[in-house]
Design a protein around this motif. Sequence first.
Motif, mmCIF file in Angstrom:
data_model
loop_
_atom_site.group_PDB
_atom_site.id
_atom_site.type_symbol
_atom_site.label_atom_id
_atom_site.label_comp_id
_atom_site.label_asym_id
_atom_site.label_seq_id
_atom_site.Cartn_x
_atom_site.Cartn_y
_atom_site.Cartn_z
ATOM 1 N N ASP A 256 0.815 -1.214 0.000
ATOM 2 C CA ASP A 256 0.000 0.000 0.000
ATOM 3 C C ASP A 256 0.848 1.263 0.000
ATOM 4 O O ASP A 256 0.462 2.283 -0.592
ATOM 5 N N LEU A 257 1.968 1.227 0.699
ATOM 6 C CA LEU A 257 2.784 2.428 0.878
ATOM 7 C C LEU A 257 4.155 2.324 0.211
ATOM 8 O O LEU A 257 5.049 3.107 0.499
ATOM 9 N N HIS A 263 4.937 1.740 -10.196
ATOM 10 C CA HIS A 263 5.426 0.858 -11.257
ATOM 11 C C HIS A 263 4.590 -0.416 -11.333
ATOM 12 O O HIS A 263 4.354 -0.951 -12.427
ATOM 13 N N PHE A 264 4.146 -0.914 -10.177
ATOM 14 C CA PHE A 264 3.263 -2.080 -10.183
ATOM 15 C C PHE A 264 1.976 -1.760 -10.945
ATOM 16 O O PHE A 264 1.552 -2.527 -11.813
ATOM 17 N N ASP A 265 1.371 -0.631 -10.604
ATOM 18 C CA ASP A 265 0.111 -0.251 -11.256
ATOM 19 C C ASP A 265 0.297 -0.035 -12.759
ATOM 20 O O ASP A 265 -0.634 -0.256 -13.541
ATOM 21 N N ALA A 266 1.490 0.409 -13.147
ATOM 22 C CA ALA A 266 1.764 0.649 -14.568
ATOM 23 C C ALA A 266 2.229 -0.614 -15.292
ATOM 24 O O ALA A 266 2.476 -0.579 -16.499
ATOM 25 N N GLY A 267 2.355 -1.720 -14.554
ATOM 26 C CA GLY A 267 2.814 -2.960 -15.173
ATOM 27 C C GLY A 267 4.287 -2.958 -15.491
ATOM 28 O O GLY A 267 4.723 -3.652 -16.429
ATOM 29 N N TYR A 293 1.226 -9.031 0.484
ATOM 30 C CA TYR A 293 0.662 -9.931 1.486
ATOM 31 C C TYR A 293 1.202 -9.665 2.887
ATOM 32 O O TYR A 293 0.924 -10.424 3.811
ATOM 33 N N THR A 294 1.977 -8.607 3.039
ATOM 34 C CA THR A 294 2.689 -8.370 4.292
ATOM 35 C C THR A 294 2.284 -7.045 4.907
ATOM 36 O O THR A 294 2.293 -6.011 4.235
ATOM 37 N N PHE A 295 1.951 -7.078 6.187
ATOM 38 C CA PHE A 295 1.546 -5.878 6.907
ATOM 39 C C PHE A 295 2.690 -5.392 7.799
ATOM 40 O O PHE A 295 3.140 -6.097 8.701
ATOM 41 N N ASN A 296 3.153 -4.180 7.541
ATOM 42 C CA ASN A 296 4.212 -3.567 8.337
ATOM 43 C C ASN A 296 4.376 -2.121 7.868
ATOM 44 O O ASN A 296 3.810 -1.726 6.848
ATOM 45 N N ASN A 297 5.153 -1.341 8.610
ATOM 46 C CA ASN A 297 5.377 0.063 8.263
ATOM 47 C C ASN A 297 6.820 0.321 7.850
ATOM 48 O O ASN A 297 7.335 1.431 8.021
#
Length: 382
Positions: A256-257, A263-267, A293-297
């Motif tokens: 998310d952050l 770049h992921f969204d743009a493929g 799949y991983t939750f952390n800051n």
Amino acid sequence: MRDNKKLFDKISKRLDLLAKLPACKEDKKDIYEELSKKGIDRRDFVKWAGMMTTTLALPASFAPLTAKAAEVANRLPVIWLHMAECTGCSESLLRTEDPSIDSIIFDVINLEYHETIMAAAGYQAEQNLENAIKKHQGNYILMVEGGIPTIEYYLTIGAHGKTGAQACRDAAENAAAIFAIGTCSSFGGVQAAYPNPTAAEPLSKIITKPVINVPGCPPSEKNIVGNVLYFIMFGALPALDAFNRPKWAYGNRIHDLCERRGHFDAGEFVQHFGDENAQKGFCLYKVGCKGPYTFNNCSKLRFNSHTSWPIQAGHGCIGCSEPNFWDTMSPFEEPLGNKLYHTAFNGFGADKTADTAGMVILSATAIGIAAHALISGVAKNK
């Protein structure tokens, strides 16, 4: 606003009461004196308090309370136990060339027992632990680092050969709050990975009292110190997710952050390490990043004096703050979408949180992400 004012007043009263208490040890220094020795002035401390307040998901107006909590931290006794681990979580705080304010505050906290930094050994060390538990009965914070073997002849420690599991039970009985520091203590870590020869378990499986998990291999120093400050301020547990992780620290996915999310969204993906796309800072999903799949800051706090973190350095997230990551996330250089993914939480992935029901199984999410990477990669892979 009214609720914030009530909460502000409540925390203020608690901190005022703590401030009236004597420091746990007479030789404990004033926080500003310790900061000054390291070349950190009050302005830097105020900036840190503001940043930590934001990290704790509190209103900016609470920054003075965060600063005051740090000032009275020497009223708080901490007992830190080492189980089966590499000491990396302690190293996250203690081994730093340029000590951060977080590290200094941890020095100011009254560490009644910590095997890495104490001089005592043998009978004296064991006696020190027993004395600390008795002296601060009901008022100390217990922090445990490392997985706990449950086969009796593993991890027998101390002059009397007490098992690590029994040491945890004894220390937890009269603790005011209990934190599992690092993934090994939170979820078993590498010690509990297949075939788990010592039958290692997380702290929560060893004791019956509530445990706040602070996973990571290692967790950042702010996630460790932040939980101490939260308890000082509130005297209660923070909001937790399904895996008993504080939501203020583990409420968002790495994905998310992530600085490479665009770049992921743009493929735009790295196809293999060292290729042209890697030099351009493209997304690392196709070379194994487990950020979705991983939750952390990690992306906000970073490591090494907050200068960098694995994805910035060029390697994908390996999911180290998730349960059973050694078994479920490996091989670390292959996309997770290529296989089914199940966690210890009733077959659901980490998307299932304490206040959310009916989320999709993460394996389906993984397949969707893999499909996106495959389809978009056709156009971008040159």
